[in-house]
Design an enzyme around this catalytic site. Structure first.
Site, PDB file in Angstrom:
ATOM      1  N   LYS A  21     -23.925  -1.165 -38.244  1.00  0.00           N
ATOM      2  CA  LYS A  21     -23.537  -2.528 -38.805  1.00  0.00           C
ATOM      3  C   LYS A  21     -22.314  -2.092 -39.828  1.00  0.00           C
ATOM      4  CE  LYS A  21     -24.496  -6.921 -38.382  1.00  0.00           C
ATOM      5  NZ  LYS A  21     -25.006  -7.778 -36.939  1.00  0.00           N
ATOM      6  N   ASP A  64     -19.486 -10.478 -36.147  1.00  0.00           N
ATOM      7  CA  ASP A  64     -20.657 -11.019 -36.716  1.00  0.00           C
ATOM      8  C   ASP A  64     -20.045 -12.284 -37.513  1.00  0.00           C
ATOM      9  OD1 ASP A  64     -23.788 -10.455 -37.375  1.00  0.00           O
ATOM     10  OD2 ASP A  64     -22.723 -10.958 -39.389  1.00  0.00           O
TER      11      ASP A  64
HETATM   12  O1  2IT Z   1     -26.557  -9.426 -35.085  1.00  0.00           O
HETATM   13  C1  2IT Z   1     -25.936  -9.130 -34.049  1.00  0.00           C
HETATM   14  O2  2IT Z   1     -26.715  -8.658 -33.153  1.00  0.00           O
HETATM   15  C2  2IT Z   1     -24.599  -9.114 -33.763  1.00  0.00           C
HETATM   16  N1  2IT Z   1     -24.009  -9.684 -34.515  1.00  0.00           N
HETATM   17  C3  2IT Z   1     -24.140  -8.565 -32.480  1.00  0.00           C
HETATM   18  C4  2IT Z   1     -23.951  -7.101 -32.437  1.00  0.00           C
HETATM   19  C5  2IT Z   1     -23.080  -6.546 -31.119  1.00  0.00           C
HETATM   20  O3  2IT Z   1     -22.800  -5.252 -31.053  1.00  0.00           O
HETATM   21  O4  2IT Z   1     -22.825  -7.200 -30.278  1.00  0.00           O
END
Ligand code: 2IT
Length: 448
Positions: free
Chosen positions: A128, A168
């Site tokens: 993340k 996100d």
């Molecule tokens: O919280 C999540 O699963 C997302 N923001 C998507 C993450 C992604 O790599 O598509």
């Protein structure tokens, strides 16, 4: 306090070392609750130091992001990327641009992402990232310069088989486009090291809708399994008016539900006969807050300015789709009082732990985000797959795969929860099922 000494040791260390990281501590605590069911029967978890390693990110980048605003003034933000766990695949997870972003929030999100990605059944590790940058009110040029500066630092550490970011909160198609453009320029390769890309340069069909649609596919399985029912006529509340909430509303209506209330940061709107979901889906928050735009068109809609009051609206099913910690204990009490019997998270950790406990103790079936909102990252995994194969699947193909994945995540969570004696406890099922694959991979790969 846990019954297991091993778990107490892990939790105490996390609380001591990262005392100021509240969100991260909450996420670890929620996860370790479920580990209580397996650490005693499988001593290898302790022998191989699995949980000690799991609660520490493999790598954290924190960096300065300088950029020049439209008035020629230099601005500085802090950028991050957390490469949490790569046991089962390259790091994968979104980027969040929001003033609240800090190490605690990103560590909690990356920790959760590790198990969520595992549940999808696709080979993706947990990551993340983001910045304490607020895209709201910024011009296109400012957003682009920020994204370019952010990427100028981070591109070194990304790659299609290394670390693949996505969107996100605050990061949508526009931001992904600017970041990917800069990445590609600096890296001299075009292999799709980002998901949620535009359709003209490797994006996957259904990715924009995937989290919201996936949530509804998941709840559909819950209704069928626990209640022998479907969505027809069910009253649903959906908090948030971002991408997840809007597409959740669209699919809810398509499946026959009545969306009785929605909200954004400035307040909530409600209509017991059902809100106009098609109109809501067409709103762009560049034109102002969506609740306000709705009230401008439908001034007689019930409304209020405190977003928490949305949980007072009577419903069968509540879908929190805004952000972390939006349902507290009082909100949970309201939901129970009004007869709500299902809560499924579209956002990450929107329900506070004591609220989850209250809901479960009062017979409400609760689905944790790491299971019920995994549709977004699942289609991201499918986007990576299409990019690697240099082809693109049709809308119907991707949608069918998304449905199958959500069905499977529900099945695994439900069967695992049942195995440990509590078929309604999907948090337990999702935590253990998500963990077991990561555990197996970590054990096989030695102490690294
Ligand atoms: O919280 C999540 O699963 C997302 N923001 C998507 C993450 C992604 O790599 O598509």
């Amino acid at each position: 306090m846990y019954k297991s000494e091993y778990l107490n040791k892990i939790m105490n260390e996390v609380k001591l070392k990262y005392a100021e990281q509240k969100e991260f501590i909450n996420a670890v605590e929620e996860f370790l609750d479920s580990m209580e069911f397996i650490v005693e029967e499988d001593k290898d978890i302790e022998r191989y130091g699995i949980l000690e390693r799991l609660v520490v990110p493999e790598r954290v980048f924190q960096f300065r992001v300088p950029w020049v605003d439209d008035n020629g003034k230099v601005q500085v933000n802090t950028g991050y990327r957390i490469q949490f766990n790569s046991a089962i695949g390259p790091y994968k997870g979104g980027m969040r641009f929001h003033p609240s972003v800090n190490l605690s929030i990103l560590k909690f999100l990356a920790f959760e992402q590790t198990f969520k990605n595992s549940l999808t059944g696709l080979p993706m590790g947990g990551g993340k990232g983001g910045a304490d940058f607020d895209p709201r009110g910024k011009s296109d040029g400012e957003i682009m310069r920020f994204c370019q500066s952010f990427m100028a630092e981070l591109y070194h550490f990304l790659g299609p088989d290394t670390d693949v970011p996505a969107g996100d909160l605050g990061v949508g198609a526009r931001e992904v486009g600017y970041m990917y453009g800069m990445y590609k320029k600096l890296k001299h390769e075009n292999t799709g090291t980002f998901t949620g890309k535009g359709m003209s340069f490797g994006g996957s069909k259904v990715r924009p809708e995937a989290t919201g649609y996936g949530l509804l596919y998941f709840v559909d399985e819950m209704l069928a399994t626990y209640k022998n029912e479907n969505f027809v006529g069910k009253k649903v509340i959906i908090s948030g008016l971002g991408k997840v909430a809007k597409y959740a509303a669209v699919k809810a209506k398509e499946l026959g539900a009545v969306v009785v209330a929605m909200s954004d940061t400035t307040g909530w709107i409600s209509n017991p006969e059902g809100l106009n979901v098609d109109f809501i889906a067409s709103l762009d928050d560049k034109n102002g807050k969506c609740t306000k735009q709705y009230l401008d068109k439908y001034p007689n809609t019930f409304h209020g300015s405190n977003p928490h009051e949305i949980w007072k609206v009577p419903c069968d099913i509540a879908l929190p789709c805004a952000t972390q910690n939006e349902i507290n204990l009082d909100d949970a009490k309201q939901l129970v009082k009004n007869g709500c019997y299902m809560v499924a998270e579209g956002a990450n950790m929107p329900t506070e732990l004591e609220a989850v406990h209250y809901l479960e103790a009062n017979g409400v079936i609760f689905a944790p985000g790491k299971a019920s909102n995994a549709g977004g990252v699942a289609v991201s995994g499918l986007e990576m797959c299409q990019n690697a194969m240099h082809l693109s699947w049709t809308y119907e193909e991707v949608d069918q795969k998304l449905k199958d994945i959500m069905k499977n995540i529900f099945k695994m969570s439900y069967e695992t929860a049942s195995k440990y004696g509590n078929p309604q406890n999907l948090s337990l099922g999702a935590n253990i099922a998500g963990f077991l694959k990561v555990y197996d991979a970590m054990k096989a790969q030695g102490i690294v």
